[in-house]
Write a protein that holds these residues in place. Structure first.
Motif, short mmCIF file in Angstrom:
data_model
loop_
_atom_site.label_atom_id
_atom_site.label_comp_id
_atom_site.label_asym_id
_atom_site.label_seq_id
_atom_site.Cartn_x
_atom_site.Cartn_y
_atom_site.Cartn_z
N PHE A 48 -45.42 -4.41 -47.85
CA PHE A 48 -45.07 -3.91 -46.08
C PHE A 48 -44.13 -4.93 -44.96
O PHE A 48 -43.79 -4.59 -44.48
CB PHE A 48 -46.59 -3.96 -45.46
CG PHE A 48 -46.31 -2.87 -44.61
CD1 PHE A 48 -46.42 -2.08 -44.26
CD2 PHE A 48 -46.50 -3.88 -43.22
CE1 PHE A 48 -45.77 -1.25 -42.64
CE2 PHE A 48 -47.13 -3.88 -42.08
CZ PHE A 48 -46.36 -2.54 -41.64
N ALA B 135 -37.68 0.75 -42.90
CA ALA B 135 -38.28 1.51 -41.74
C ALA B 135 -39.22 2.17 -42.49
O ALA B 135 -40.68 2.63 -42.59
CB ALA B 135 -37.67 1.70 -40.84
N THR B 136 -38.35 3.66 -43.65
CA THR B 136 -39.28 4.85 -43.41
C THR B 136 -40.00 3.89 -44.96
O THR B 136 -41.27 4.41 -45.15
CB THR B 136 -38.21 5.59 -44.13
OG1 THR B 136 -37.41 6.20 -43.51
CG2 THR B 136 -38.95 7.32 -44.94
N ALA C 104 -43.19 2.86 -43.80
CA ALA C 104 -44.40 3.97 -43.31
C ALA C 104 -45.24 4.16 -44.87
O ALA C 104 -46.08 4.67 -45.01
CB ALA C 104 -43.47 4.49 -42.14
N TRP D 189 -47.22 2.03 -46.38
CA TRP D 189 -48.35 1.60 -45.45
C TRP D 189 -49.62 2.87 -45.70
O TRP D 189 -50.44 2.50 -45.94
CB TRP D 189 -48.49 1.18 -43.97
CG TRP D 189 -49.43 1.29 -42.76
CD1 TRP D 189 -50.27 2.35 -41.75
CD2 TRP D 189 -50.25 0.27 -43.17
NE1 TRP D 189 -51.76 1.62 -41.44
CE2 TRP D 189 -51.41 0.70 -41.75
CE3 TRP D 189 -49.96 -1.04 -43.00
CZ2 TRP D 189 -51.92 -0.64 -42.04
CZ3 TRP D 189 -50.94 -2.17 -42.31
CH2 TRP D 189 -51.60 -1.70 -41.75
N LYS D 190 -48.62 4.26 -45.48
CA LYS D 190 -49.64 5.63 -45.86
C LYS D 190 -50.36 5.40 -46.79
O LYS D 190 -52.04 6.04 -47.85
CB LYS D 190 -49.07 6.70 -45.55
CG LYS D 190 -49.00 6.95 -43.87
CD LYS D 190 -47.79 8.47 -44.73
CE LYS D 190 -47.89 8.45 -42.58
NZ LYS D 190 -47.33 10.07 -42.60
#
Length: 232
Positions: free
Chosen positions: A25, A210-211, A214, A217-218
């Motif tokens: 990340f 960026a995607t 995300a 992180w999820k």
């Protein structure tokens, strides 16, 4: 009635998985920023620490992927995906020092070629890492997270697959038009676009990076939630 004691080996594997996802990340934007920071400099602007930024940040990606191998090592499909990502991250780390040397000695063709290889393997790593995320969520119980990851990773792969085509088109079109005012103007326009290929590469990678961040992180939060739920 107390809940059963979690499997220690599974907890260690989940801990390494969380640390690996965390390293990736932070490593993704750090590697992108380090590459842009070093690549856009001139020879006179270089500092000693600029030589270490790309290898350290890409090495962080390699470290993160390496930690993911501790999770479900008995799954052959998953481990093959991890091995391919590790190989791509290793090659990416190996080519990263040449970015500094290319800025320092731009007249050396070998350094320029290595920078192109660095860009190619950066796209390949990001493309395959999205495939790795698909394999990872397939082993997790959250159906909503699985569907979301599948949707956005496929979108990222489509965008990344279009990047080489856009770069190749910007190189080829100026040579396809000869003669005529309109053709000459079009060729000049495409030639100017070809001079901005670094920015084209950056724009095509910002959205997937960026995607992917995300999604990483999820997935990490989902794993942490499952760990704390199991300990209650």
């Amino acid at each position: 009635m107390s809940s059963p004691t979690p499997n220690p080996e599974l907890m260690r594997a989940l801990g390494r998985l969380v640390r690996g996802l965390t390293a990736i990340f932070w490593g993704l934007p750090a590697a992108l920023i380090a590459g842009v920071h070093t690549g856009l400099k001139t020879r006179l602007d270089l500092r000693v620490f600029d030589a270490f930024l790309p290898p350290v940040t890409t090495g962080l990606l390699l470290y993160g992927v390496w930690l993911l191998a501790a999770f479900h090592p008995q799954e052959n499909i998953w481990m093959r995906a991890v091995d391919r990502s590790r190989a791509l991250a290793l090659v990416l780390t190996g080519f990263s020092p040449f970015l500094y040397w290319h800025v320092l000695l731009p007249e050396v063709p070998a350094f320029s070629a290595c920078v192109w290889f660095l860009a190619v393997f950066a796209v390949l790593f990001l493309f395959h890492f999205n495939h790795l995320l698909q394999r990872l969520v397939a082993m997790l119980p959250e159906e909503a997270l699985r569907q979301e990851t599948m949707t956005f990773t496929r979108l990222n792969q489509v965008v990344l697959a279009g990047l080489p085509l856009a770069v190749a088109l910007s190189n080829m079109l100026p040579h396809l038009f000869h003669g005529g005012d309109s053709a000459a103007r079009l060729a000049r326009a495409w030639g100017q676009w070809g001079q901005a290929q670094e920015w084209l590469f950056l724009l095509f990678t910002l959205l997937p990076v960026a995607t992917t961040m995300a999604l990483v992180w999820k997935i990490k939060e989902a794993v942490l939630h499952s760990v704390f739920s199991a300990r209650r």
